[in-house]
Design a protein around this motif. Structure first.
Motif, PDB file in Angstrom:
ATOM      1  N   ARG A  12      41.164  20.885  65.185  1.00 46.76           N
ATOM      2  CA  ARG A  12      40.062  21.598  64.545  1.00 46.76           C
ATOM      3  C   ARG A  12      39.486  20.816  63.370  1.00 46.76           C
ATOM      4  NH1 ARG A  12      41.882  27.524  63.529  1.00 46.76           N
ATOM      5  NH2 ARG A  12      39.794  28.141  64.129  1.00 46.76           N
TER       6      ARG A  12
ATOM      7  N   LEU B  62      37.294  18.081  64.763  1.00 43.98           N
ATOM      8  CA  LEU B  62      36.046  18.601  65.309  1.00 43.98           C
ATOM      9  C   LEU B  62      35.131  19.159  64.232  1.00 43.98           C
ATOM     10  CD1 LEU B  62      37.424  20.348  68.478  1.00 43.98           C
ATOM     11  CD2 LEU B  62      35.805  18.467  68.429  1.00 43.98           C
TER      12      LEU B  62
ATOM     13  N   ARG C 176      27.929  15.822  66.958  1.00 42.11           N
ATOM     14  CA  ARG C 176      28.284  16.642  68.115  1.00 42.11           C
ATOM     15  C   ARG C 176      28.080  15.869  69.401  1.00 42.11           C
ATOM     16  NH1 ARG C 176      31.487  19.331  66.566  1.00 42.11           N
ATOM     17  NH2 ARG C 176      31.243  21.017  65.074  1.00 42.11           N
TER      18      ARG C 176
ATOM     19  N   VAL D 123      31.246  13.543  69.455  1.00 43.28           N
ATOM     20  CA  VAL D 123      32.597  14.114  69.480  1.00 43.28           C
ATOM     21  C   VAL D 123      32.554  15.477  70.145  1.00 43.28           C
ATOM     22  CG1 VAL D 123      34.560  14.840  68.086  1.00 43.28           C
ATOM     23  CG2 VAL D 123      33.159  12.919  67.344  1.00 43.28           C
ATOM     24  N   GLN D 124      33.262  15.604  71.273  1.00 45.64           N
ATOM     25  CA  GLN D 124      33.272  16.872  71.998  1.00 45.64           C
ATOM     26  C   GLN D 124      34.711  17.330  72.238  1.00 45.64           C
ATOM     27  OE1 GLN D 124      31.344  19.254  73.082  1.00 45.64           O
ATOM     28  NE2 GLN D 124      29.567  18.391  72.047  1.00 45.64           N
ATOM     29  N   ALA D 125      34.861  18.495  72.815  1.00 45.82           N
ATOM     30  CA  ALA D 125      36.205  19.027  72.980  1.00 45.82           C
ATOM     31  C   ALA D 125      36.365  19.765  74.302  1.00 45.82           C
ATOM     32  CB  ALA D 125      36.536  19.982  71.837  1.00 45.82           C
TER      33      ALA D 125
ATOM     34  N   LEU E 292      38.898  22.868  75.360  1.00 43.60           N
ATOM     35  CA  LEU E 292      39.848  23.763  74.709  1.00 43.60           C
ATOM     36  C   LEU E 292      40.903  24.262  75.681  1.00 43.60           C
ATOM     37  CD1 LEU E 292      37.374  25.773  72.477  1.00 43.60           C
ATOM     38  CD2 LEU E 292      38.662  23.715  71.942  1.00 43.60           C
TER      39      LEU E 292
ATOM     40  N   ALA F  77      24.152  23.041  77.022  1.00 48.35           N
ATOM     41  CA  ALA F  77      24.408  21.662  76.623  1.00 48.35           C
ATOM     42  C   ALA F  77      23.211  20.781  76.957  1.00 48.35           C
ATOM     43  CB  ALA F  77      25.667  21.148  77.316  1.00 48.35           C
TER      44      ALA F  77
ATOM     45  N   MET G  25      34.547  23.102  82.251  1.00 50.19           N
ATOM     46  CA  MET G  25      34.563  22.616  80.866  1.00 50.19           C
ATOM     47  C   MET G  25      34.580  21.102  80.821  1.00 50.19           C
ATOM     48  SD  MET G  25      34.280  24.602  78.425  1.00 50.19           S
ATOM     49  CE  MET G  25      33.608  26.214  78.673  1.00 50.19           C
TER      50      MET G  25
ATOM     51  N   ARG H  44      31.183  19.903  81.537  1.00 47.36           N
ATOM     52  CA  ARG H  44      30.326  20.025  80.351  1.00 47.36           C
ATOM     53  C   ARG H  44      30.483  18.793  79.476  1.00 47.36           C
ATOM     54  NH1 ARG H  44      30.019  21.518  74.990  1.00 47.36           N
ATOM     55  NH2 ARG H  44      32.233  21.067  74.861  1.00 47.36           N
TER      56      ARG H  44
END
Lengths: 318, 330, 279
Positions: B57, B60, B89, B92-94, B96, B116, B164, B167
Motif C-alpha cells: 500500500r 502504491l 498511475r 505503477v499498477q496493482a 489485489l 482503464a 484483473m 486490466r
C-alpha cells in the motif's frame, strides 16, 4: 475392533436454492479404520466441507442430507434422532470446523468454553475436577495450563486453533473431523498445529479425517487420501501411492499443478472451469476438462471401483 | 539513473496517539528499490503481520509512511502535484488479493476494463478500445464472449483474477505490485494466473513485485526474494540461494515448515512441540526474532542487527554473520 | 425474477401494494370528486354517516368523505417533498463528509451532531408560530430543514464503510478520483440503502407535519389530514361524539404509516440480502 470405525455409504447432500437443487455431495462412500488418518482433498466446490458437516449432521437448511448411511461402528448416524445425535456429537465423533478460532466466544474464558462442552455431556464432573481435566487437555495440545484463565483475544491464531483441538478431543471421541484446521495460519504455526493434532490423535487412539485442499499437507500427515471432484470421490488410496502414481486424470493434473521447490518457472494448471453442481455434465463430471476423454465418458457415470489392491478410481479408463 | 519506485528507510506505525502511547509498528526502517533498466520479478515473502501488505500500500501511494520516503523516479511521491499522479498511475499498477471484492458489484466486469481504457486514454475510438480489451482478455486465457457482459458473481475466482491481470496488461505499467494474487484462487487455476504474470514480465517488460506468504510460488515465479519478518527485512537474495541455502534462522524455519508433496518426512509422529511463542513478541530494542531463535545470543537482544552482505547479491540481518560487511540498502 | 423475490418478501409486497393503492386514490380521488361537496355549507351540518355521506358532514356542512379525499394528497405531498429534500441534502452531505474526511467531515459531522440535540418539535413549533400565512409547501420546507440530520449521519456511516472496499482502490488505480469516484463507484451501491432511508425520511416528515398540524400550526386554507384532526378538536367534535369527523383522518394516517412501515421492513430485507450476497 477389526471392522472399520466409520463407514460412509452413498452419502448424498443437496442444497435447495430458488434456482434448483445443487448436488453438493453426490454418492460418496469410504471407510475409516481405527487409528487411521484419512485425507479428504479437493478444491472449492468439490463437496469436501459439506461431507465433513454431513458426517456430524450439521447441515442446515437449505441444505439437506438426501440419502446414504454413515455408520459409526454399528450405528447409522443419519437414522438417529436429534437428541441421540447430540449425545454422539463430540463424545464419539467431533469436529474442528473451518475458521474455528473465530468461533470462540470472545467474552468467555477458555476454561469456561471447554467446561461447557464437557458439562453438556457429562454432568457428574464438577469444579476442581473440571479444572484439572481442562488443564490436562490444554497440556495435551501443547499449551500452558494458565491459558485456561485467558480470553480468546489474548491468544495468537495458532493457540486459538489448539484450543479448538482441545475442545474436539475433550470427550475422547473415536473420530475427529478437521475441516481446513490450518487455513488461516502461517506455515510455521501450521506445522505446530498439525503435529499437535497428530499427537493428540495417537494418544487417544482415534481416527482423523482431515479435509483440505493442500495436497502437500496431506502428504505429510495422512495415511490414505480421497480426492473429491464435483461432489464425488474420484480416487482413493494410500497417500504416497496416489501422489507418486495418480490414476484418475483429475488427480494426475492436480498433483502436477502442485508446485515444488525443484522446478522453477514451470506451471501446469488445469484448463476449463469447475462444473456447475446445479446441472452437472452428463456422464463423468470431469469429462469436459479431461485430456483422456473418449466416447463413453459423456454417457455413463463411472463408479468408484477397486482397480488395484487398496487403489480405488472412478474412471472409464479402468 | 534513479530507481523507478523506491521505499527509502520507511517506517509505518498504525494507531498510537493520545491514549495509547505505542501503536503497531507495521514496517520498521525498510528500504527497497525497483529499477527500470532490467525488468525483474521480486518476491516479498512474509507471514501475516510481517508488513508485506503495508509495504504494498505504501508503494502504491495508498497510505503515507510515518517516516521515510516513497520515491517515484527519484522524487517524493507525496510531494508531487495532483496533476502528476496520472503518470505515476500509468507506471505503477496493482493486482489485489481478493478477486471478488475487487469488482464493484453494481457493474459488469467490463467496467474495470473500460474505465482503464478511458482514464488512461489507451484508445482513440470506442471500437479500438473494445479491440484492446478483447486482446488483453485472450492473452490471459479468457474468451471475451464468455467474460464480457457478465457480472462479477457470475464468474469464478480464477476468472475474475484473470480479468484483473488483463486490466494490468491493458495499461502496460512499468511495475506491477501483485499482492497475494493467487492465494484466494484454487490450486489448479493458480498456474494460469502465475503464467500470465510471467508473460507480463517477459512480453511487456513490466517489473513485478510479488507479495506472498507462499514460499513455493515465490521460488517459482521470482528472480529475487526478500523475506520480511515483523516489519523488517530478514534476508534477501536470489530466489534459488535463499530457498535452497537459507541463512537467516527465520528463513530456515520457514523453508523446513513447508509441506512438500513429493519429499520430506512425515509430520505428527513426534509429540507436540510446546509453542513457546509463535508470533513476534514485544521485543523492545533487539532483533525481533530473538524470542524464537534457536541461535539467539546476547547481542541479539540489545540492538537490531543490520543487513550483512554474506555473498554477492545476498544480505542477511543476523548477528550470526556479523563478520561479513554491512550493506547500505538491500 | 423480481416478482419471485417479491414473493419471498411479503412485507415489501403488501407494503408496496398498500402504498400504491393510497397513491392511486390520492391522485384519482380529487379528480373524480365533486369538489363542491367540500365547501362550507354544501350540506346540512353534523350529519351522521349514511348512504349519501359515507363519513357524514362536519359542523360547517362539508362532506367529510370529500374533505378526506382532498386532504390525503396534500398530506402526502408534504411528506414526499420534505422527505425528498431532507434525504437529498443528507445524501450529499453524508457522501462528501464520509468520503473526503478531514476538515469538511469535521464541520458537517459536528453540525449534524449539534442539531441532533436540539428538540425538533420545539424548533418547528417556534418557526411555525411566526409564519403568518402557512401553506403546504412552506410546511414541507420547514420540516425539510431538520429532516437532513439523520440521513447525513446514516449515509456518512455507509460511505465510510464503502470507501474501504477493494473496488474503490481499483478505481483509484484506474485513475478515477474525487467526486467522480463518489458518484460512479460509491453512490450506486448506496441505492438500496437510500431507498430504505427515503421511506424512513417520508415517515418522519409525516409524523412531524401531522404533529404540527394537530396543534393548529398547519396550513389554514388547505385540507390536510392533520388539520382535519385540529378542526375537529377545535369545533368540539370529540365532546360532541362526532367520531365520523376525526375517525377517518386517523384511520387514513394509520393506513399510510402501516404501509410505510411494511415497505421499510421489506426494503431492509432487500438491503441485508444484498449485503449478505456481496459478502
Amino acid at each position: 475392533m477389526t471392522g472399520p470405525v466409520l463407514s460412509v455409504e452413498a452419502l448424498r447432500v443437496a442444497y435447495h436454492t430458488p434456482a434448483g437443487a445443487v448436488r453438493a455431495v453426490d454418492g460418496v462412500s469410504f471407510s475409516l479404520r481405527e487409528g487411521e488418518r484419512f485425507g479428504l482433498a479437493g478444491e472449492s466446490g468439490s463437496g469436501k466441507s459439506t461431507t465433513a458437516l454431513a458426517l456430524m449432521r450439521l447441515i442446515k437448511a437449505p441444505g439437506r442430507i438426501e440419502g446414504g448411511r454413515v455408520l459409526l461402528g454399528d450405528t447409522d448416524l443419519l437414522a438417529l434422532t436429534d437428541r441421540e445425535m447430540r449425545r454422539v456429537r463430540f463424545a464419539q465423533i467431533s469436529l474442528v470446523p473451518q475458521g474455528a478460532m473465530n468461533s470462540l466466544n470472545p467474552v468467555l474464558r477458555i476454561r469456561d468454553q471447554l467446561a461447557d462442552t464437557i458439562a453438556a455431556h457429562d454432568t457428574r464432573v464438577s469444579g476442581g475436577d473440571l479444572d484439572t481435566r481442562i488443564g490436562g487437555l490444554l497440556e495435551a495440545v501443547g499449551l500452558d495450563r494458565d491459558v485456561m484463565w485467558m480470553h480468546p483475544h489474548e491468544l495468537s491464531g495458532g493457540m486459538k486453533q489448539r484450543v479448538c483441538i482441545a475442545m474436539a478431543i475433550s470427550l475422547r471421541p473415536k473420530v475427529i473431523v478437521a475441516d481446513e484446521p490450518t487455513s488461516a495460519l502461517d506455515v510455521v504455526v501450521q506445522r505446530q498445529v498439525i503435529e499437535t493434532l497428530g499427537a493428540a490423535q495417537r494418544r487417544l487412539g482415534a481416527s482423523i479425517i482431515l479435509v483440505g485442499h493442500d495436497v502437500g499437507l496431506m502428504a505429510r500427515f495422512v495415511d490414505r487420501i480421497g480426492v473429491m471432484y464435483a461432489g464425488r470421490l474420484v480416487e482413493v488410496g494410500p497417500v504416497g501411492d496416489v501422489i507418486a502414481d495418480p490414476l484418475h486424470p483429475y488427480t494426475q493434473l492436480l498433483i502436477a499443478s502442485v508446485p515444488d521447490l525443484e522446478s522453477k518457472g514451470v506451471f501446469k494448471g488445469i484448463s476449463g472451469l469447475t462444473p456447475s453442481l446445479l446441472s452437472p455434465p452428463p456422464g463423468c463430471p470431469f469429462h469436459p476438462r479431461c485430456p483422456k476423454v473418449f466416447e463413453r465418458c459423456p454417457v455413463d457415470e463411472p463408479a468408484l471401483r477397486e482397480v488395484k489392491p487398496g487403489r480405488w478410481v472412478s474412471c472409464h479408463l479402468y | 539513473m534513479p530507481s523507478l519506485l523506491e521505499a527509502r528507510r520507511v517506517t509505518k506505525i498504525f494507531g498510537g496517539g493520545l491514549l495509547r502511547r505505542r501503536g503497531t509498528v507495521a514496517l520498521d526502517d525498510l528500504s527497497l528499490a525497483v529499477h527500470d533498466d532490467r525488468p525483474s520479478i521480486t518476491a516479498i515473502a512474509g507471514e501475516s503481520g510481517s508488513g508485506k501488505t503495508t509495504l504494498a500500500r505504501l508503494l502504491l501511494g495508498i497510505i503515507h509512511p510515518t517516516s521515510g520516503t516513497i520515491l517515484y523516479r527519484g522524487r517524493n511521491l507525496h510531494g508531487m502535484a495532483r496533476a502528476e499522479w496520472p503518470t505515476f498511475r500509468r507506471d505503477v499498477q496493482a493486482i489485489l488479493q481478493d478477486p471478488f471484492e475487487a469488482f464493484n458489484p453494481f457493474y459488469r466486469v467490463d467496467h474495470v476494463l473500460t474505465t482503464a481504457v478511458a482514464k488512461f486514454r489507451l484508445a482513440a475510438s470506442v471500437a479500438e478500445g473494445h479491440a484492446l480489451i478483447e486482446h488483453a482478455l485472450r492473452q490471459v486465457g479468457l474468451r471475451p464472449e464468455e467474460t464480457l457482459g457478465r457480472y462479477p458473481h457470475q464468474l469464478s475466482g480464477g476468472q475474475r483474477q484473470r480479468v484483473m491481470v488483463a486490466r494490468a496488461m491493458l495499461i502496460r505499467p512499468r511495475v506491477i505490485i501483485a499482492d497475494e494474487p493467487v492465494s484466494m484462487v484454487d490450486a489448479s487455476l493458480r498456474a494460469t494466473i502465475l503464467e500470465s504474470l510471467l508473460a507480463l514480465n517477459r512480453a511487456l517488460g513490466s517489473s513485478i513485485v510479488y507479495i506472498t506468504h507462499d514460499l513455493t510460488t515465490a521460488y517459482q515465479v521470482s528472480d529475487r526474494i526478500l523475506v520480511l519478518y515483523a516489519g523488517s527485512v530478514a534476508e534477501s537474495g536470489d530466489a534459488d540461494a535463499v530457498i535452497k541455502r537459507p541463512q537467516h534462522p527465520y528463513t530456515q524455519l520457514l523453508v523446513e515448515s513447508i509441506p512438500l508433496a513429493r519429499s520430506g518426512s512425515r509430520w505428527g509422529q513426534s509429540s507436540a512441540r510446546t509453542a513457546a511463542r509463535d508470533a513476534p513478541g514485544d521485543t523492545a530494542g533487539g532483533c525481533k526474532f530473538a524470542d524464537r531463535c534457536p541461535h539467539v545470543m546476547a547481542v541479539c537482544r540489545r540492538t537490531p542487527p543490520p543487513l550483512f552482505h554474506t555473498e554477492e547479491r545476498r544480505a542477511v540481518a543476523c548477528y550470526l554473520y556479523q563478520d561479513a560487511p554491512t550493506a547500505g540498502s538491500s | 425474477m423480481a416478482l419471485a423475490s417479491l414473493g419471498r418478501n411479503p412485507a415489501l409486497a403488501v407494503g408496496l401494494a398498500l402504498l400504491g393503492l393510497i397513491i392511486v386514490v390520492a391522485i384519482a380521488g380529487p379528480v373524480l370528486l365533486n369538489q363542491g361537496h367540500a365547501r362550507v355549507g354544501a350540506f346540512p351540518p353534523g350529519l351522521r354517516p349514511s348512504g349519501g355521506h359515507l363519513f357524514g358532514t362536519d359542523t360547517q356542512g362539508r362532506d367529510i368523505f370529500a374533505v378526506v379525499t382532498l386532504a390525503t394528497p396534500e398530506t402526502l405531498k408534504v411528506g414526499l417533498i420534505a422527505g425528498s429534500v431532507g434525504l437529498s441534502i443528507g445524501t450529499l452531505l453524508g457522501l462528501v463528509s464520509g468520503y473526503f474526511g478531514g476538515a469538511i467531515d469535521t464541520v458537517i459531522r459536528t453540525a449534524a451532531d449539534v442539531m441532533t440535540t436540539i428538540p425538533g418539535i420545539a424548533v418547528l413549533v417556534l418557526v411555525a408560530t411566526f409564519i403568518q400565512k402557512m401553506t403546504v409547501e412552506l410546511m414541507a420546507l420547514i420540516i425539510a430543514s431538520l429532516a437532513w440530520i439523520y440521513p447525513t449521519r446514516a449515509i456518512r456511516a455507509q460511505t465510510l464503510s464503502l470507501r474501504e472496499r477493494a473496488y474503490v482502490q481499483i478505481a483509484k488505480l484506474n485513475g478515477v478520483g474525487g467526486l467522480e469516484l463518489v458518484v460512479r463507484e460509491i453512490l450506486p451501491n448506496l441505492l438500496p440503502y437510500l431507498a430504505a432511508s427515503f421511506v424512513a425520511a417520508v415517515s418522519n416528515a409525516l409524523i412531524a407535519t401531522i404533529g404540527l398540524e394537530a396543534l393548529g400550526l398547519g396550513p389554514q386554507n388547505s385540507f390536510t389530514l392533520g388539520m382535519m384532526i385540529y378542526w375537529g378538536q377545535f369545533y368540539g367534535a370529540i365532546l360532541r361524539g362526532m367520531w365520523w369527523w376525526w375517525g377517518p383522518p386517523i384511520a387514513l394516517i394509520l393506513i399510510i404509516f402501516v404501509s410505510l412501515l411494511l415497505t421499510s421492513a421489506g426494503l431492509d430485507q432487500v438491503v441485508n440480502t444484498r449485503i449478505r450476497r456481496a459478502a
